[in-house]
Design a protein around this motif. Sequence first.
Motif, PDB file in Angstrom:
ATOM      1  N   ASN A 214     -49.696  89.590   7.782  1.00  0.00           N
ATOM      2  CA  ASN A 214     -49.556  90.826   6.781  1.00  0.00           C
ATOM      3  C   ASN A 214     -50.629  91.457   6.538  1.00  0.00           C
ATOM      4  O   ASN A 214     -51.486  92.030   7.236  1.00  0.00           O
ATOM      5  CB  ASN A 214     -49.928  89.458   5.956  1.00  0.00           C
ATOM      6  CG  ASN A 214     -51.137  89.044   5.150  1.00  0.00           C
ATOM      7  OD1 ASN A 214     -52.360  89.830   4.878  1.00  0.00           O
ATOM      8  ND2 ASN A 214     -51.707  87.453   5.187  1.00  0.00           N
ATOM      9  N   LYS A 215     -50.054  92.283   5.843  1.00  0.00           N
ATOM     10  CA  LYS A 215     -50.938  93.950   5.382  1.00  0.00           C
ATOM     11  C   LYS A 215     -52.266  93.393   4.869  1.00  0.00           C
ATOM     12  O   LYS A 215     -52.698  94.164   5.573  1.00  0.00           O
ATOM     13  CB  LYS A 215     -49.548  94.455   4.038  1.00  0.00           C
ATOM     14  CG  LYS A 215     -50.580  96.201   3.947  1.00  0.00           C
ATOM     15  CD  LYS A 215     -49.746  96.493   2.564  1.00  0.00           C
ATOM     16  CE  LYS A 215     -50.016  97.510   2.299  1.00  0.00           C
ATOM     17  NZ  LYS A 215     -49.468  98.436   1.006  1.00  0.00           N
ATOM     18  N   GLN A 216     -52.743  92.582   4.149  1.00  0.00           N
ATOM     19  CA  GLN A 216     -54.297  92.761   3.381  1.00  0.00           C
ATOM     20  C   GLN A 216     -55.034  91.850   4.733  1.00  0.00           C
ATOM     21  O   GLN A 216     -55.253  92.625   4.253  1.00  0.00           O
ATOM     22  CB  GLN A 216     -54.012  91.024   2.287  1.00  0.00           C
ATOM     23  CG  GLN A 216     -55.461  91.290   1.983  1.00  0.00           C
ATOM     24  CD  GLN A 216     -55.856  92.371   1.317  1.00  0.00           C
ATOM     25  OE1 GLN A 216     -54.531  93.459   0.727  1.00  0.00           O
ATOM     26  NE2 GLN A 216     -57.238  92.796   0.959  1.00  0.00           N
ATOM     27  N   GLN A 217     -54.169  91.499   5.556  1.00  0.00           N
ATOM     28  CA  GLN A 217     -55.681  91.075   6.165  1.00  0.00           C
ATOM     29  C   GLN A 217     -55.592  92.600   7.406  1.00  0.00           C
ATOM     30  O   GLN A 217     -56.604  92.415   8.164  1.00  0.00           O
ATOM     31  CB  GLN A 217     -54.539  90.271   7.789  1.00  0.00           C
ATOM     32  CG  GLN A 217     -54.714  88.771   6.654  1.00  0.00           C
ATOM     33  CD  GLN A 217     -53.994  87.458   7.687  1.00  0.00           C
ATOM     34  OE1 GLN A 217     -53.145  87.697   9.157  1.00  0.00           O
ATOM     35  NE2 GLN A 217     -54.276  86.246   7.548  1.00  0.00           N
ATOM     36  N   MET A 218     -54.696  92.851   7.669  1.00  0.00           N
ATOM     37  CA  MET A 218     -55.039  93.864   8.627  1.00  0.00           C
ATOM     38  C   MET A 218     -55.821  95.211   8.164  1.00  0.00           C
ATOM     39  O   MET A 218     -56.737  95.945   8.148  1.00  0.00           O
ATOM     40  CB  MET A 218     -53.134  94.811   8.708  1.00  0.00           C
ATOM     41  CG  MET A 218     -53.665  95.839   9.993  1.00  0.00           C
ATOM     42  SD  MET A 218     -54.700  95.699  11.138  1.00  0.00           S
ATOM     43  CE  MET A 218     -54.062  97.510  12.475  1.00  0.00           C
ATOM     44  N   VAL A 219     -55.659  95.067   6.337  1.00  0.00           N
ATOM     45  CA  VAL A 219     -56.014  96.301   5.756  1.00  0.00           C
ATOM     46  C   VAL A 219     -57.797  95.317   5.914  1.00  0.00           C
ATOM     47  O   VAL A 219     -58.352  96.253   5.763  1.00  0.00           O
ATOM     48  CB  VAL A 219     -56.119  96.285   3.816  1.00  0.00           C
ATOM     49  CG1 VAL A 219     -57.330  96.667   3.099  1.00  0.00           C
ATOM     50  CG2 VAL A 219     -54.520  97.068   4.156  1.00  0.00           C
TER      51      VAL A 219
ATOM     52  N   ALA B 198     -45.546  97.745   5.706  1.00  0.00           N
ATOM     53  CA  ALA B 198     -45.408  96.733   4.989  1.00  0.00           C
ATOM     54  C   ALA B 198     -45.446  95.085   4.351  1.00  0.00           C
ATOM     55  O   ALA B 198     -46.816  94.872   5.287  1.00  0.00           O
ATOM     56  CB  ALA B 198     -43.351  96.399   5.465  1.00  0.00           C
ATOM     57  N   GLU B 199     -45.704  94.853   3.200  1.00  0.00           N
ATOM     58  CA  GLU B 199     -46.060  93.623   2.521  1.00  0.00           C
ATOM     59  C   GLU B 199     -46.983  92.279   3.877  1.00  0.00           C
ATOM     60  O   GLU B 199     -47.589  92.018   4.438  1.00  0.00           O
ATOM     61  CB  GLU B 199     -46.182  92.936   1.607  1.00  0.00           C
ATOM     62  CG  GLU B 199     -46.479  93.751   0.245  1.00  0.00           C
ATOM     63  CD  GLU B 199     -48.226  94.646  -0.149  1.00  0.00           C
ATOM     64  OE1 GLU B 199     -48.944  92.956   0.320  1.00  0.00           O
ATOM     65  OE2 GLU B 199     -48.011  95.114  -0.111  1.00  0.00           O
ATOM     66  N   ASP B 200     -45.793  92.177   4.944  1.00  0.00           N
ATOM     67  CA  ASP B 200     -45.389  90.792   5.347  1.00  0.00           C
ATOM     68  C   ASP B 200     -45.698  91.959   6.949  1.00  0.00           C
ATOM     69  O   ASP B 200     -45.765  91.018   8.328  1.00  0.00           O
ATOM     70  CB  ASP B 200     -44.036  90.139   5.467  1.00  0.00           C
ATOM     71  CG  ASP B 200     -43.182  91.136   6.094  1.00  0.00           C
ATOM     72  OD1 ASP B 200     -42.686  92.709   5.534  1.00  0.00           O
ATOM     73  OD2 ASP B 200     -41.338  90.746   6.279  1.00  0.00           O
ATOM     74  N   ALA B 201     -46.015  92.594   7.668  1.00  0.00           N
ATOM     75  CA  ALA B 201     -46.199  93.390   8.781  1.00  0.00           C
ATOM     76  C   ALA B 201     -47.131  92.533   9.512  1.00  0.00           C
ATOM     77  O   ALA B 201     -48.115  91.965   8.511  1.00  0.00           O
ATOM     78  CB  ALA B 201     -47.109  95.025   8.223  1.00  0.00           C
ATOM     79  N   THR B 202     -46.691  92.696  10.879  1.00  0.00           N
ATOM     80  CA  THR B 202     -48.200  91.862  11.788  1.00  0.00           C
ATOM     81  C   THR B 202     -48.561  92.699  12.448  1.00  0.00           C
ATOM     82  O   THR B 202     -47.563  93.578  13.310  1.00  0.00           O
ATOM     83  CB  THR B 202     -47.117  90.883  12.410  1.00  0.00           C
ATOM     84  OG1 THR B 202     -46.186  90.972  13.376  1.00  0.00           O
ATOM     85  CG2 THR B 202     -46.911  89.510  11.005  1.00  0.00           C
TER      86      THR B 202
ATOM     87  N   ASN C 183     -56.372  92.606  22.552  1.00  0.00           N
ATOM     88  CA  ASN C 183     -57.528  91.288  23.747  1.00  0.00           C
ATOM     89  C   ASN C 183     -56.708  89.899  22.228  1.00  0.00           C
ATOM     90  O   ASN C 183     -57.909  89.182  22.003  1.00  0.00           O
ATOM     91  CB  ASN C 183     -58.870  92.192  22.859  1.00  0.00           C
ATOM     92  CG  ASN C 183     -59.416  93.186  23.223  1.00  0.00           C
ATOM     93  OD1 ASN C 183     -59.513  93.306  24.537  1.00  0.00           O
ATOM     94  ND2 ASN C 183     -59.556  94.371  22.552  1.00  0.00           N
ATOM     95  N   GLY C 184     -55.894  90.025  22.009  1.00  0.00           N
ATOM     96  CA  GLY C 184     -55.869  88.595  21.431  1.00  0.00           C
ATOM     97  C   GLY C 184     -55.470  88.137  20.434  1.00  0.00           C
ATOM     98  O   GLY C 184     -55.413  87.315  19.407  1.00  0.00           O
ATOM     99  N   VAL C 185     -56.324  89.860  19.620  1.00  0.00           N
ATOM    100  CA  VAL C 185     -56.507  89.235  18.243  1.00  0.00           C
ATOM    101  C   VAL C 185     -54.652  89.821  17.270  1.00  0.00           C
ATOM    102  O   VAL C 185     -54.403  91.354  17.471  1.00  0.00           O
ATOM    103  CB  VAL C 185     -57.562  89.786  17.148  1.00  0.00           C
ATOM    104  CG1 VAL C 185     -57.533  90.070  16.467  1.00  0.00           C
ATOM    105  CG2 VAL C 185     -58.745  90.099  18.035  1.00  0.00           C
ATOM    106  N   ALA C 186     -54.624  88.766  16.588  1.00  0.00           N
ATOM    107  CA  ALA C 186     -53.433  89.019  15.199  1.00  0.00           C
ATOM    108  C   ALA C 186     -53.393  89.103  13.846  1.00  0.00           C
ATOM    109  O   ALA C 186     -54.894  88.361  13.682  1.00  0.00           O
ATOM    110  CB  ALA C 186     -51.996  88.169  16.151  1.00  0.00           C
ATOM    111  N   THR C 187     -52.268  89.996  13.625  1.00  0.00           N
ATOM    112  CA  THR C 187     -52.716  90.048  11.561  1.00  0.00           C
ATOM    113  C   THR C 187     -51.518  89.280  11.360  1.00  0.00           C
ATOM    114  O   THR C 187     -50.160  89.607  12.194  1.00  0.00           O
ATOM    115  CB  THR C 187     -53.245  91.036  11.296  1.00  0.00           C
ATOM    116  OG1 THR C 187     -52.577  91.925  11.094  1.00  0.00           O
ATOM    117  CG2 THR C 187     -54.509  90.711  11.461  1.00  0.00           C
TER     118      THR C 187
END
Length: 117
Positions: A43-48, A28-32, A37-41
């Motif tokens: 939204n979808k664009q950051q994960m891509v 989803a566009e707002d996926a987290t 290792n403590g790395v987070a995203t």
Amino acid sequence: MDIKSLATEMDGIVAQGAIVDAVKQFFAEDATTADYNGVATTNKQQMVEKMEGFAGAIAQVNGITHHHTIVDGNVSASEFTFDFNMKDDSKIYWHEIIRRIWNDNGEVVQEEYFNAQ
């Protein structure tokens, strides 16, 4: 939505090494996301972008093994082993559980990674 079918389809794409495609297709566009290792995203664009950078750093895929997937309601948990040689001459060997929460539209809204070693 049949979460079991969606999780199976997504895991099949990941197992083929098309991790970026899996994110593009199922998130989803707002996926987290969050990893051990403590790395987070957030939204979808950051994960891509994160996955494109990671995939671009792989020199050789030694193996991607999908062991199991379980589904309970709108939550799935998939066990994988990833074995990569990286372009910086390092090696990555991850045995992990990927927990996903799915929304009513059949999209991943949260993904978290757990070290299974």
